[in-house]
Design a protein around this motif. Sequence first.
Motif, PDB file in Angstrom:
ATOM      1  N   ALA A  96      62.900 -19.387  20.046  1.00 29.59           N
ATOM      2  CA  ALA A  96      61.505 -18.967  20.125  1.00 29.59           C
ATOM      3  C   ALA A  96      61.148 -18.053  18.953  1.00 29.59           C
ATOM      4  O   ALA A  96      60.063 -18.178  18.359  1.00 29.59           O
ATOM      5  CB  ALA A  96      61.248 -18.255  21.451  1.00 29.59           C
ATOM      6  N   LEU A  97      62.062 -17.139  18.606  1.00 33.39           N
ATOM      7  CA  LEU A  97      61.839 -16.238  17.477  1.00 33.39           C
ATOM      8  C   LEU A  97      61.789 -17.018  16.161  1.00 33.39           C
ATOM      9  O   LEU A  97      60.975 -16.724  15.278  1.00 33.39           O
ATOM     10  CB  LEU A  97      62.938 -15.177  17.433  1.00 33.39           C
ATOM     11  CG  LEU A  97      62.815 -14.100  16.359  1.00 33.39           C
ATOM     12  CD1 LEU A  97      61.531 -13.310  16.527  1.00 33.39           C
ATOM     13  CD2 LEU A  97      64.021 -13.165  16.387  1.00 33.39           C
ATOM     14  N   HIS A  98      62.640 -18.025  16.038  1.00 32.70           N
ATOM     15  CA  HIS A  98      62.644 -18.862  14.845  1.00 32.70           C
ATOM     16  C   HIS A  98      61.338 -19.636  14.726  1.00 32.70           C
ATOM     17  O   HIS A  98      60.743 -19.730  13.637  1.00 32.70           O
ATOM     18  CB  HIS A  98      63.841 -19.824  14.894  1.00 32.70           C
ATOM     19  CG  HIS A  98      63.845 -20.843  13.809  1.00 32.70           C
ATOM     20  ND1 HIS A  98      63.642 -22.188  14.047  1.00 32.70           N
ATOM     21  CD2 HIS A  98      64.010 -20.717  12.473  1.00 32.70           C
ATOM     22  CE1 HIS A  98      63.698 -22.847  12.904  1.00 32.70           C
ATOM     23  NE2 HIS A  98      63.922 -21.985  11.932  1.00 32.70           N
ATOM     24  N   ALA A  99      60.862 -20.187  15.834  1.00 34.83           N
ATOM     25  CA  ALA A  99      59.612 -20.949  15.827  1.00 34.83           C
ATOM     26  C   ALA A  99      58.425 -20.069  15.460  1.00 34.83           C
ATOM     27  O   ALA A  99      57.452 -20.534  14.843  1.00 34.83           O
ATOM     28  CB  ALA A  99      59.383 -21.591  17.194  1.00 34.83           C
ATOM     29  N   ALA A 100      58.524 -18.772  15.784  1.00 37.32           N
ATOM     30  CA  ALA A 100      57.439 -17.844  15.472  1.00 37.32           C
ATOM     31  C   ALA A 100      57.546 -17.284  14.060  1.00 37.32           C
ATOM     32  O   ALA A 100      56.714 -16.457  13.659  1.00 37.32           O
ATOM     33  CB  ALA A 100      57.444 -16.704  16.484  1.00 37.32           C
ATOM     34  N   GLY A 101      58.558 -17.712  13.306  1.00 39.64           N
ATOM     35  CA  GLY A 101      58.718 -17.245  11.930  1.00 39.64           C
ATOM     36  C   GLY A 101      59.510 -15.969  11.789  1.00 39.64           C
ATOM     37  O   GLY A 101      59.572 -15.388  10.695  1.00 39.64           O
ATOM     38  N   GLY A 102      60.164 -15.524  12.863  1.00 43.80           N
ATOM     39  CA  GLY A 102      60.938 -14.283  12.799  1.00 43.80           C
ATOM     40  C   GLY A 102      62.339 -14.455  12.264  1.00 43.80           C
ATOM     41  O   GLY A 102      63.026 -13.460  11.988  1.00 43.80           O
ATOM     42  N   ILE A 103      62.804 -15.692  12.133  1.00 44.19           N
ATOM     43  CA  ILE A 103      64.132 -15.983  11.586  1.00 44.19           C
ATOM     44  C   ILE A 103      63.976 -17.120  10.586  1.00 44.19           C
ATOM     45  O   ILE A 103      63.374 -18.155  10.911  1.00 44.19           O
ATOM     46  CB  ILE A 103      65.134 -16.402  12.684  1.00 44.19           C
ATOM     47  CG1 ILE A 103      65.186 -15.373  13.809  1.00 44.19           C
ATOM     48  CG2 ILE A 103      66.528 -16.596  12.089  1.00 44.19           C
ATOM     49  CD1 ILE A 103      66.011 -15.820  15.003  1.00 44.19           C
ATOM     50  N   SER A 104      64.523 -16.957   9.388  1.00 46.00           N
ATOM     51  CA  SER A 104      64.428 -18.019   8.388  1.00 46.00           C
ATOM     52  C   SER A 104      65.361 -19.169   8.747  1.00 46.00           C
ATOM     53  O   SER A 104      66.327 -19.006   9.510  1.00 46.00           O
ATOM     54  CB  SER A 104      64.786 -17.485   7.001  1.00 46.00           C
ATOM     55  OG  SER A 104      66.172 -17.187   6.918  1.00 46.00           O
ATOM     56  N   ASP A 105      65.059 -20.346   8.198  1.00 48.41           N
ATOM     57  CA  ASP A 105      65.917 -21.512   8.443  1.00 48.41           C
ATOM     58  C   ASP A 105      67.343 -21.245   7.992  1.00 48.41           C
ATOM     59  O   ASP A 105      68.305 -21.606   8.684  1.00 48.41           O
ATOM     60  CB  ASP A 105      65.365 -22.734   7.700  1.00 48.41           C
ATOM     61  CG  ASP A 105      64.030 -23.200   8.251  1.00 48.41           C
ATOM     62  OD1 ASP A 105      63.678 -22.800   9.379  1.00 48.41           O
ATOM     63  OD2 ASP A 105      63.344 -23.968   7.550  1.00 48.41           O
ATOM     64  N   GLU A 106      67.489 -20.612   6.813  1.00 46.99           N
ATOM     65  CA  GLU A 106      68.829 -20.359   6.260  1.00 46.99           C
ATOM     66  C   GLU A 106      69.627 -19.418   7.161  1.00 46.99           C
ATOM     67  O   GLU A 106      70.820 -19.642   7.414  1.00 46.99           O
ATOM     68  CB  GLU A 106      68.717 -19.760   4.849  1.00 46.99           C
ATOM     69  CG  GLU A 106      68.308 -20.741   3.770  1.00 46.99           C
ATOM     70  CD  GLU A 106      66.806 -20.971   3.735  1.00 46.99           C
ATOM     71  OE1 GLU A 106      66.353 -21.813   2.948  1.00 46.99           O
ATOM     72  OE2 GLU A 106      66.073 -20.292   4.504  1.00 46.99           O
ATOM     73  N   ARG A 107      68.986 -18.364   7.629  1.00 43.70           N
ATOM     74  CA  ARG A 107      69.701 -17.401   8.477  1.00 43.70           C
ATOM     75  C   ARG A 107      70.115 -18.036   9.792  1.00 43.70           C
ATOM     76  O   ARG A 107      71.251 -17.853  10.250  1.00 43.70           O
ATOM     77  CB  ARG A 107      68.837 -16.161   8.732  1.00 43.70           C
ATOM     78  CG  ARG A 107      68.799 -15.217   7.554  1.00 43.70           C
ATOM     79  CD  ARG A 107      67.939 -13.996   7.814  1.00 43.70           C
ATOM     80  NE  ARG A 107      68.497 -13.071   8.796  1.00 43.70           N
ATOM     81  CZ  ARG A 107      69.478 -12.203   8.550  1.00 43.70           C
ATOM     82  NH1 ARG A 107      70.052 -12.169   7.356  1.00 43.70           N
ATOM     83  NH2 ARG A 107      69.894 -11.375   9.493  1.00 43.70           N
ATOM     84  N   LEU A 108      69.221 -18.777  10.426  1.00 45.14           N
ATOM     85  CA  LEU A 108      69.565 -19.382  11.713  1.00 45.14           C
ATOM     86  C   LEU A 108      70.656 -20.429  11.542  1.00 45.14           C
ATOM     87  O   LEU A 108      71.606 -20.479  12.344  1.00 45.14           O
ATOM     88  CB  LEU A 108      68.333 -20.014  12.351  1.00 45.14           C
ATOM     89  CG  LEU A 108      68.570 -20.649  13.731  1.00 45.14           C
ATOM     90  CD1 LEU A 108      69.090 -19.613  14.722  1.00 45.14           C
ATOM     91  CD2 LEU A 108      67.297 -21.295  14.261  1.00 45.14           C
ATOM     92  N   ARG A 109      70.545 -21.256  10.504  1.00 51.70           N
ATOM     93  CA  ARG A 109      71.543 -22.297  10.294  1.00 51.70           C
ATOM     94  C   ARG A 109      72.932 -21.699  10.067  1.00 51.70           C
ATOM     95  O   ARG A 109      73.923 -22.152  10.653  1.00 51.70           O
ATOM     96  CB  ARG A 109      71.139 -23.156   9.097  1.00 51.70           C
ATOM     97  CG  ARG A 109      72.075 -24.335   8.832  1.00 51.70           C
ATOM     98  CD  ARG A 109      71.457 -25.355   7.901  1.00 51.70           C
ATOM     99  NE  ARG A 109      71.005 -24.756   6.652  1.00 51.70           N
ATOM    100  CZ  ARG A 109      69.736 -24.630   6.303  1.00 51.70           C
ATOM    101  NH1 ARG A 109      68.771 -25.022   7.126  1.00 51.70           N
ATOM    102  NH2 ARG A 109      69.403 -24.096   5.138  1.00 51.70           N
ATOM    103  N   CYS A 110      73.024 -20.665   9.226  1.00 47.44           N
ATOM    104  CA  CYS A 110      74.323 -20.041   8.959  1.00 47.44           C
ATOM    105  C   CYS A 110      74.858 -19.322  10.193  1.00 47.44           C
ATOM    106  O   CYS A 110      76.056 -19.385  10.494  1.00 47.44           O
ATOM    107  CB  CYS A 110      74.206 -19.072   7.780  1.00 47.44           C
ATOM    108  SG  CYS A 110      74.064 -19.858   6.168  1.00 47.44           S
TER     109      CYS A 110
END
Length: 378
Positions: A343-357
């Motif tokens: 949910a935080l990622h979808a709201a722009g609070g986590i970048s794709d790179e950070r979440l993927r790693c």
Amino acid sequence: MAKRGQKNQSVRKRRESRAQAITLPAIDALRDLPSFGDLRLDDAQRSAFEAFLAASENAGEMHLGFVVRLDRGYPLVVTADDAFRAEHAVSFAKQDAEKDECLLPAVGDCVAVRRAPGHDMGVIERVLPRRTSFERWRGRSRGEKQVLATNVDTILIVQALGAGDVLLDRVARSLVLANDCHTTPIVVLTKADRCSQEELERDVSRVRSLVGEKVRVIVTSSAAGEGLDEVRSCVPAGTCAMILGESGAGKSTLLNALLGHDALATGEVRERDDKGRHTTVARVMVKLPGGGTIADAPGLRSLPLVGHERGLSVTFPEIAEAAGVCRFNDCTHVHEPGCEVRALHAAGGISDERLRCYLALAQEMRASAQALDPDVVI
């Protein structure tokens, strides 16, 4: 008789090895090694040395020292008065028997070393308390921790540019290890002269998106002399950094540029995969002119993560915080309902790179923990 001959031959080999170790020159004839006064002695180390001295039968021969080089010979130790090779005391392995561990000296260690009158070599009697210890896991289910350097304040994570996509996974796991050992990580991107402006901006943007705003990122070119002053500013006098990176990342070239002369060997990289051979064969500390000390080590091909949950949380604090309020305690943040991380990622609070790693490293650590033998302590 045959056994006696084999024994005599073994003794001769040990003596030859010892003689070679004693005469092996240090970096640039000790020119670039730090002196005792360049390295920070803290109160815990001083108190431990005084307590050890009070209980020693050879107090008059004891000295405080720092291990500044480890290679195939004996450790090189600097004291307030001298620099010399040293071997381990016979009882050294028993010093921490009550903890069921043996603290072998590592580069950066503060040690109690005995130097008998008339002897060229010293004897390391005790490793004194470490402020920090940078370790990596070596082996598989029954592996062990390998201490690369101790008493360091900063980890310089070196990654080469211009070799295709920047290895974000490598940078991420280096951050986890650095944060887990209570040091300050700084990402140093090398070989900027090999990139077009477009490639440079893309790679730097991806790295910054991964590491976040709190981690410093420095772009350098040793060939062009760019970024070197900024790296020097990260290692002021009285502090110690460790340089971390794969073979071919430009670690030795960067250190030579910081020193102002070619003190460390450098090597070619293969064009097909941009990998380098191991040109650094020793763990060694060098003193920057007008600055602090940097510990160099052979390039590491792998940085497996085992038992570094704290480092993962410190590296990705917003993800760790969100994970704490997911609907399920064992949420993998991939498909479960009520996942606060997604949910935080979808709201722009986590970048794709950070979440993927984060997801990749968290999964690796779960798999490593399950594969460990139950009697292995991490």
